[in-house]
Scaffold this motif. Sequence first.
Motif, mmCIF file in Angstrom:
data_model
loop_
_atom_site.group_PDB
_atom_site.id
_atom_site.type_symbol
_atom_site.label_atom_id
_atom_site.label_comp_id
_atom_site.label_asym_id
_atom_site.label_seq_id
_atom_site.Cartn_x
_atom_site.Cartn_y
_atom_site.Cartn_z
ATOM 1 N N VAL A 45 24.795 -74.380 3.883
ATOM 2 C CA VAL A 45 24.133 -75.473 3.904
ATOM 3 C C VAL A 45 25.289 -76.577 3.672
ATOM 4 N N SER A 46 25.992 -76.141 2.754
ATOM 5 C CA SER A 46 27.137 -77.175 2.418
ATOM 6 C C SER A 46 27.919 -77.560 3.447
ATOM 7 N N THR A 47 28.206 -76.588 4.176
ATOM 8 C CA THR A 47 29.272 -76.965 5.285
ATOM 9 C C THR A 47 28.312 -77.923 6.319
ATOM 10 N N THR A 48 27.045 -77.552 6.444
ATOM 11 C CA THR A 48 26.267 -78.255 7.566
ATOM 12 C C THR A 48 26.050 -79.704 7.097
ATOM 13 N N LEU A 49 26.060 -79.999 5.788
ATOM 14 C CA LEU A 49 25.602 -81.433 5.123
ATOM 15 C C LEU A 49 26.863 -82.114 5.494
ATOM 16 N N SER A 67 35.898 -77.779 8.113
ATOM 17 C CA SER A 67 36.914 -78.140 9.252
ATOM 18 C C SER A 67 36.858 -77.315 10.446
ATOM 19 N N LEU A 68 36.070 -75.884 10.364
ATOM 20 C CA LEU A 68 36.059 -75.294 11.579
ATOM 21 C C LEU A 68 34.621 -75.780 12.316
ATOM 22 N N ALA A 69 33.900 -76.399 11.528
ATOM 23 C CA ALA A 69 32.437 -76.711 11.941
ATOM 24 C C ALA A 69 32.529 -78.072 12.766
ATOM 25 N N ALA A 96 24.123 -79.908 14.054
ATOM 26 C CA ALA A 96 24.111 -79.328 12.787
ATOM 27 C C ALA A 96 23.873 -77.732 12.617
ATOM 28 N N LEU A 97 23.050 -77.413 13.766
ATOM 29 C CA LEU A 97 22.689 -76.090 13.679
ATOM 30 C C LEU A 97 23.857 -75.054 14.162
ATOM 31 N N THR A 155 28.245 -71.700 12.700
ATOM 32 C CA THR A 155 29.764 -71.285 12.357
ATOM 33 C C THR A 155 30.067 -70.663 11.061
ATOM 34 N N SER A 156 29.332 -71.568 9.995
ATOM 35 C CA SER A 156 29.727 -71.044 8.595
ATOM 36 C C SER A 156 29.233 -69.862 8.315
ATOM 37 N N LEU A 157 27.999 -69.443 8.859
ATOM 38 C CA LEU A 157 27.234 -68.179 8.549
ATOM 39 C C LEU A 157 28.010 -66.999 8.841
#
Lengths: 271, 365
Positions: free
Chosen positions: A79-83, A148-150, A200-201, A206-208
């Motif tokens: 969630v944080s990465t997406t935001l 940075s990956l997302a 965003a998805l 990516t993070s998940l």
Amino acid sequence: MSGPRQSLPNRFGRFGLGLAAVTVLAFLMAPLIIIVLFSFKSSGDFTFPITGWSLKWYREFFTTPTWMDALRNSLVLAVSTTLLATPLGTMAALGLAAPQLPGRRLISALLLIPMIAPVVIVGVGMYFVFSMTGLTATYPGLILGHTSLAVPFVVVTVSAVLTGLDRRLLWAAASMGASPFLTFRKVTLPVILPGIASGALFAFATSLDEVVVTMFLAGPGQRTLPREMFTIARDTLTPTIAAAATVLIAASIVLLTASMVLSRPGANATR
Amino acid sequence: MTDRPIVDPAVPSIVSFRAVTKRYDAKSIVVDDLSLDIVKGEFLTLLGPSGSGKTTTLMMLAGFEWPNSGRIFMDGQDITDLPPHKRDMGVVFQSYALFPHMSVADNVAFPLAVRGIAAAEARRRVGEALELVHLTGFGDRRPGQLSGGQQQRVALARSLVYRPRIVLMDEPLGALDKALREQMQIEIKQIHRQLGVTFVYVTHDQDEALTMSDRVAVFHEGRIQQISPPVEIYNRPRTRFVANFLGETNMLPGTVVSAGDGFARIRLGNDAVLRGRAGDGIAAGQEAVLVVRPEAISEIHAEANTIEGTLLDQLFHGDHVRVRIAISGGQTVQLKLRPQACAGLPPAGQTLRLSIPAEEALILA
């Protein structure tokens, strides 16, 4: 070709193509299907045949504190990465779309590096840089690493919709008296929103799924779902890992479906 | 010389271009030292082939392009550096540029919302604007559900609803088929008469320019060749380019024999000497062309200002007949005759005399 009936070689060709497609698809799907099957198997080994079905590995997954810890960490990070990645990537894409930007190709290439470079290299690099700034083994460090990956994924999806955005829409809005900010809010943003949402998805997914950078940056107590699965798979292989994997697969399917719904033609026709 | 502004000093101009030049790089000058005055309330058409600078001129007026030098004034105020959203102009694009995520009514209401006009008042004015373009009842539709002609009407309503002082149109009918285009021409012309707003209209279609405009400015290579009312542009072109670009025309090269009183005599390749109106700067001894429309050449048995030729062929077009005549010197002259007027024509291969009325012939440099 002759008439409505297809010639024999043509029919054979179609059959061959179908067979090849099914084979490739089966090859891609088999590992996932096997994992899902084992997650419902009552005995605790990874062998066929499956003699009994059970939900006990799911019960174990949802009641073991370390697994729940990992799941919660993964969700918080995603969630944080997406935001963070969504607005950053969107702004970068908007900047890259400006016609007067000098060095656009270079900037674009630099932005996409994390997507192309081997993740291990990125992970090692981040480990060194982050340890100098005291960011290793911290949540902000992990979030920054994942972000940075997302970001490249957001840049790519938003850029794709921006290239389809007719400049004359913005000109028309300006001619009617809308300031650049109002034009952005009332015209650009609604039109590119499906692209932003699908970006965003991608960022969330990516993070998940991220494990490599996490391995380098996370502290001993900072479990994430993929990292915990990796550890368990190496040490004590239990079917709980199959249950955890199935949960991740289900989440991925939901995300993928959502992104396909968002990006289908005419998705923005309904407000 | 040819792009000198022609303005009636009694009528105030709403927009003035002064020595405006636009170039994209050192070599390609798109608009070349343009000076132009747009009269308040007129329907001015910028006509020219693609790349002639007409669209760039319109885009500079709208504020989407900036001149490299020169100034643009609106009501005496310098607007050269004013951003587009502060110019109070309506713009209609060939691609309609309707907002796909808004309904027709919301599209038309957009400029009113920007101006903070109250919802009830906005709804009333949207209704009026849609009525003006015959789209009452279409307010809840999406642009994507409308035909091209309907979408362009929405764009038109949207550009008029806030009563801008000037409406700019960039080939607005270019994407429509012929029948619809002609109908929209009439409607746009009616709206112009009804509202009295200044219209600046860009097109490469000469028919459109002639039927709709109060004045036509013919662009060529970044310069205005001529700016005049349609009748004058057609009957008194001032350059060969204008004569050629608007309608069909015969052009016969020769040498000017004498000039004076607004008329001149030209000796053609076959030694025939013909009289016509003298264009700008025509003097004896210079190379020039005699320009005459196919429908102006008529009678076969006349005494003055005639030329002899051989009839090549006749082509029947229903309401008129095209006759081709070869005159000595390798030139071909086209005539446009009423079918009834062809009864007395000799068969192909025979010689005949053509009469060229000096009043309707032009001698241009």
